[in-house]
Design an enzyme around this catalytic site. Structure first.
Site, PDB file in Angstrom:
ATOM      1  N   ASP A   1     -11.436   2.338   4.265  1.00  0.00           N
ATOM      2  CA  ASP A   1     -11.750   0.908   4.201  1.00  0.00           C
ATOM      3  C   ASP A   1     -13.259   0.667   4.131  1.00  0.00           C
ATOM      4  O   ASP A   1     -13.704  -0.466   3.953  1.00  0.00           O
ATOM      5  CB  ASP A   1     -11.164   0.172   5.417  1.00  0.00           C
ATOM      6  CG  ASP A   1     -10.204  -0.939   5.009  1.00  0.00           C
ATOM      7  OD1 ASP A   1     -10.038  -1.165   3.793  1.00  0.00           O
ATOM      8  OD2 ASP A   1      -9.619  -1.576   5.899  1.00  0.00           O
TER       9      ASP A   1
ATOM     10  N   GLN B   1      -4.887  -1.384   9.759  1.00  0.00           N
ATOM     11  CA  GLN B   1      -4.599  -2.705   9.181  1.00  0.00           C
ATOM     12  C   GLN B   1      -5.088  -3.805  10.121  1.00  0.00           C
ATOM     13  O   GLN B   1      -4.731  -3.834  11.292  1.00  0.00           O
ATOM     14  CB  GLN B   1      -3.088  -2.847   8.941  1.00  0.00           C
ATOM     15  CG  GLN B   1      -2.683  -4.163   8.308  1.00  0.00           C
ATOM     16  CD  GLN B   1      -3.223  -4.333   6.902  1.00  0.00           C
ATOM     17  OE1 GLN B   1      -3.247  -3.390   6.115  1.00  0.00           O
ATOM     18  NE2 GLN B   1      -3.654  -5.531   6.579  1.00  0.00           N
TER      19      GLN B   1
ATOM     20  N   LYS C   1       0.829  -1.207   0.000  1.00  0.00           N
ATOM     21  CA  LYS C   1       0.000   0.000   0.000  1.00  0.00           C
ATOM     22  C   LYS C   1       0.862   1.255   0.000  1.00  0.00           C
ATOM     23  O   LYS C   1       0.569   2.230  -0.714  1.00  0.00           O
ATOM     24  CB  LYS C   1      -0.929  -0.015   1.224  1.00  0.00           C
ATOM     25  CG  LYS C   1      -2.025  -1.082   1.133  1.00  0.00           C
ATOM     26  CD  LYS C   1      -2.702  -1.333   2.462  1.00  0.00           C
ATOM     27  CE  LYS C   1      -3.717  -2.467   2.352  1.00  0.00           C
ATOM     28  NZ  LYS C   1      -4.300  -2.851   3.638  1.00  0.00           N
TER      29      LYS C   1
END
Length: 293
Positions: free
Chosen positions: A124, A101, A57
């Site tokens: 997200d 994460q 990422k």
């Protein structure tokens, strides 16, 4: 035996194409706003898969011109320390997107942490407010992997309206939001899972099967009707014949050659699209915050 020609849904190539588009978009927007978009990735601990994902990422951000505000924290980090960090990032005008994460270490309350993220920076798409927008069909930040699947299907001009779709897996990360996206595209959606009776009969009746259960080679040739579209969201690390670890999906890829009309590989299918949609979401949030949508 069937002679269906199988077309690979190449997520790696599409993700590269999307990054090229984003580079130009970000350059143009940065000139107007006076700064590039910013993405904050929070990683707690050193889970090997998470370390690899976060690195991918961060490299992708660098390629397209998104500024990274990364926090790689020890596994011993407390709940309160993380909540303070998230609040600081919520209030940082340079940060347009925040990603926690997952998974986090077991002593942390994952749900509370996700709820602390400003929904307008929740790249997200996991905050209840963004999930609610998805249910209502309103604009908002959408979960990256499901959005990546939809973008991949659209890029290959696969018309979903009227199709019978089966999503195998009901997680809040993939299965549930993806089912809502398919419904919004006028597909007829069935959600299957570990308690589904006669899964083979359910999947074999479908025009589109999306496997997101996290079980290696769950979907085999007998479960797919000739000509169906098959999307493999699964990423499973197993030991190969030579003792080295390899990545495989939830679908028996080789067995479906010549049966599925469209098929995603693992790796190189949905995975790269997840990262591409994270970049897309960050830029979407950046534009929304500056009235540039």
């Amino acid at each position: 035996m069937t002679n269906t020609y199988t077309t690979l849904l190449n997520g790696k190539q599409l993700a590269t194409d999307l990054e090229i588009e984003l580079i130009e978009t970000i350059q143009n927007l940065s000139a107007k706003v006076g700064r590039p978009p910013g993405l904050a990735v929070i990683m707690v601990g050193s889970n090997p898969a998470s370390v690899a994902y976060v690195r991918n990422k961060e490299l992708a951000c660098k390629r397209v011109g998104i500024l990274s505000f990364s926090s790689h924290l020890p596994a011993s980090t407390s709940q309160s320390e993380l909540e303070i960090l998230i609040e600081q990032l919520n209030n940082n005008p340079q940060v347009d997107g925040i990603l926690l994460q997952l998974p986090v270490p077991p002593h942390l309350d994952e749900r509370t942490l996700l709820y602390r993220i400003d929904p307008d920076k929740d790249v997200d798409g996991l905050h209840p407010e963004n999930l609610g927008r998805l249910v209502r069909g309103e604009p908002g930040l959408q979960s990256c992997t499901p959005a990546g699947v939809m973008r991949l299907l659209a890029a290959h001009k696969i018309k979903l309206s009227g199709l019978s779709a089966v999503v195998v897996g009901r997680s809040i990360l993939v299965g549930k939001p993806l089912s809502l996206m398919l419904l919004a595209a006028d597909a007829t959606v069935t959600m299957a899972h570990s308690r589904t009776h006669n899964l083979s009969a359910v999947t074999r009746a479908a025009d589109l099967v999306i496997a997101a259960a996290g079980k290696p080679n769950l979907i085999n040739a007998e479960m797919i009707r000739p000509g169906a579209i098959v999307v493999d969201v699964g990423i499973n690390r197993i030991e190969g014949p030579d003792g080295k670890s390899i990545l495989i999906g939830d679908v028996n890829f080789q067995a479906l050659q010549g049966i599925a009309s469209f098929l995603t590989p693992v790796p190189g299918g949905v995975g790269p699209m997840t990262v591409a949609m994270l970049l897309h979401n960050t830029v979407w949030s950046y534009r929304a915050r500056h009235g540039l949508l």
